[in-house]
Design a protein around this motif. Structure first.
Motif, PDB file in Angstrom:
ATOM      1  N   UNK A 264     -33.260  94.229 -30.236  1.00  0.00           N
ATOM      2  CA  UNK A 264     -32.086  95.634 -31.418  1.00  0.00           C
ATOM      3  C   UNK A 264     -31.466  95.305 -31.581  1.00  0.00           C
ATOM      4  N   UNK A 265     -30.984  96.854 -32.843  1.00  0.00           N
ATOM      5  CA  UNK A 265     -29.417  96.366 -33.073  1.00  0.00           C
ATOM      6  C   UNK A 265     -28.513  96.386 -32.322  1.00  0.00           C
ATOM      7  N   UNK A 266     -27.304  96.537 -32.637  1.00  0.00           N
ATOM      8  CA  UNK A 266     -25.960  96.072 -31.362  1.00  0.00           C
ATOM      9  C   UNK A 266     -24.634  97.135 -32.395  1.00  0.00           C
ATOM     10  N   UNK A 267     -24.060  97.367 -31.023  1.00  0.00           N
ATOM     11  CA  UNK A 267     -22.882  98.492 -31.773  1.00  0.00           C
ATOM     12  C   UNK A 267     -21.642  97.315 -31.499  1.00  0.00           C
TER      13      UNK A 267
ATOM     14  N   UNK B 155     -25.185  87.456 -36.205  1.00  0.00           N
ATOM     15  CA  UNK B 155     -25.749  88.290 -35.107  1.00  0.00           C
ATOM     16  C   UNK B 155     -25.015  88.281 -33.941  1.00  0.00           C
ATOM     17  N   UNK B 156     -25.217  89.623 -33.326  1.00  0.00           N
ATOM     18  CA  UNK B 156     -23.884  89.768 -32.399  1.00  0.00           C
ATOM     19  C   UNK B 156     -24.832  89.978 -30.965  1.00  0.00           C
ATOM     20  N   UNK B 157     -24.180  89.837 -29.915  1.00  0.00           N
ATOM     21  CA  UNK B 157     -24.288  90.333 -28.277  1.00  0.00           C
ATOM     22  C   UNK B 157     -23.276  91.816 -28.379  1.00  0.00           C
ATOM     23  N   UNK B 158     -23.670  92.209 -27.193  1.00  0.00           N
ATOM     24  CA  UNK B 158     -23.632  93.466 -26.849  1.00  0.00           C
ATOM     25  C   UNK B 158     -25.349  94.215 -26.074  1.00  0.00           C
TER      26      UNK B 158
ATOM     27  N   UNK C  47     -10.814  85.460 -27.732  1.00  0.00           N
ATOM     28  CA  UNK C  47     -12.408  85.536 -27.398  1.00  0.00           C
ATOM     29  C   UNK C  47     -12.795  86.469 -26.977  1.00  0.00           C
ATOM     30  N   UNK C  48     -12.643  87.326 -27.431  1.00  0.00           N
ATOM     31  CA  UNK C  48     -13.799  88.353 -28.087  1.00  0.00           C
ATOM     32  C   UNK C  48     -14.272  88.697 -28.783  1.00  0.00           C
ATOM     33  N   UNK C  49     -15.492  88.556 -28.752  1.00  0.00           N
ATOM     34  CA  UNK C  49     -16.559  89.203 -30.188  1.00  0.00           C
ATOM     35  C   UNK C  49     -16.469  90.804 -31.027  1.00  0.00           C
ATOM     36  N   UNK C  50     -15.707  90.227 -31.913  1.00  0.00           N
ATOM     37  CA  UNK C  50     -15.046  91.843 -33.401  1.00  0.00           C
ATOM     38  C   UNK C  50     -15.362  91.812 -33.924  1.00  0.00           C
ATOM     39  N   UNK C  51     -15.016  92.466 -34.397  1.00  0.00           N
ATOM     40  CA  UNK C  51     -14.973  92.872 -36.235  1.00  0.00           C
ATOM     41  C   UNK C  51     -13.171  93.511 -36.315  1.00  0.00           C
TER      42      UNK C  51
ATOM     43  N   UNK D 266     -28.295  91.810 -33.657  1.00  0.00           N
ATOM     44  CA  UNK D 266     -28.130  91.440 -32.360  1.00  0.00           C
ATOM     45  C   UNK D 266     -29.184  89.994 -32.019  1.00  0.00           C
ATOM     46  N   UNK D 267     -28.841  89.290 -31.014  1.00  0.00           N
ATOM     47  CA  UNK D 267     -29.738  88.745 -30.689  1.00  0.00           C
ATOM     48  C   UNK D 267     -30.483  88.880 -29.418  1.00  0.00           C
ATOM     49  N   UNK D 268     -30.352  89.937 -28.929  1.00  0.00           N
ATOM     50  CA  UNK D 268     -30.455  90.739 -27.545  1.00  0.00           C
ATOM     51  C   UNK D 268     -32.309  91.367 -28.102  1.00  0.00           C
TER      52      UNK D 268
END
Length: 283
Positions: free
Chosen positions: A69-72, A14-17, A168-172, A25-27
């Motif tokens: 929700x789903x996140x980008x 899961x991603x944040x944002x 330190x960033x969450x990204x692909x 996502x976790x949101x």
């Protein structure tokens, strides 16, 4: 120029944002993935009122559904533009990387993700850097930037500088290179991306794994340093050439595995279907 074929990718966790997108996502927010019920007092959103759950509630509270929700996510291409990337038989490695960038642009746009470019040779190439953008033309812009770059510097030591920018960033993150640099140098740079999901894109030409045919004196030029040397080809040298390349692949595989990364090997033209399988076969 033919339109590139896009590929399908997904994040393994899961991603944040807050920006809506296609990834789990976790949101909490507007989405279809149910989390739990909360009271209307605690979460005053009548649109999410669950009448059946409210009727069954022993405390006779009004309950609303809480969903995720789903996140980008941001997607980065970290590209090697050192001298070795100008090597190629049918096409240079840089041209094949540009082909991948066009496909990545269409794929990230379809997923609703922002795509950016970081490049390096002996230092970070800030003249090629493109900030992440959500645009249908992002991949084409990146491909054009790569093709007009000067691939003439004899080192890829700038990888760490480029990775530091997104540490330190969450990204692909797609790290695209032929990975001929020393392994300790590569490992230290990749360690900076521990918060991201990293896909090492190993770009090799078809002729690299095998020594040229025939016996006799062969004139060689190091594409990184420009130095020339002679090599007397014979069967034992040909076997050593093949064994050395296989050992390099095994060493790279171990270095990536130690960091929880799975490389994608691109030998020849870019295969979008193979990259889609890479993502969906991941455990």
């Amino acid at each position: 120029m033919n339109a590139p074929k896009d590929f399908h990718y997904r994040m393994p966790r899961r991603v944040g944002g807050q920006r809506p997108g296609a990834h789990r996502s976790v949101t909490a927010g507007s989405g279809q993935e149910f989390i739990a019920h909360q009271t209307l007092f605690d979460r005053p959103d009548p649109r999410r009122l669950d009448l059946r759950a409210s009727v069954r509630d022993p405390e006779q509270r009004w309950l609303v559904r809480v969903t995720r929700q789903r996140a980008g996510i941001p997607v980065y291409l970290v590209a090697d533009v050192s001298a070795s990337m100008a090597f190629g038989s049918a096409a240079t490695k840089l041209e094949r990387l540009a082909e991948f960038a066009r496909s990545l642009g269409d794929s990230s746009f379809r997923m609703g993700d922002a795509l950016g470019l970081l490049a390096f040779d002996r230092t970070e190439r800030t003249d090629l850097m493109l900030a992440p953008m959500r645009s249908r033309g992002a991949g084409l812009m990146i491909a054009e930037a790569l093709l007009r770059s000067r691939a003439d510097q004899p080192s890829s030591a700038g990888l760490a500088e480029a990775c530091m920018r997104i540490a330190g960033r969450q990204a692909l993150v797609f790290v695209a290179s032929d990975f001929h640099a020393p392994l300790p140098e590569l490992g230290k740079a990749l360690d900076l991306l521990s918060h991201a999901h990293v896909v090492p894109l190993v770009i090799w030409d078809e002729v690299e794994p095998q020594a040229p045919d025939g016996d006799g004196l062969l004139a060689l030029r190091d594409v990184e340093t420009g130095r020339r040397r002679g090599l007397w080809l014979r069967p034992v040298i040909r076997r050593r050439w093949k064994d050395a390349f296989a050992q390099r692949r095994a060493d790279l595989q171990k270095m990536f595995a130690d960091r929880g990364m799975r490389p994608f090997y691109m030998t020849g033209t870019f295969d979008a279907d193979a990259l889609s399988r890479y993502f969906f076969e991941a455990v």
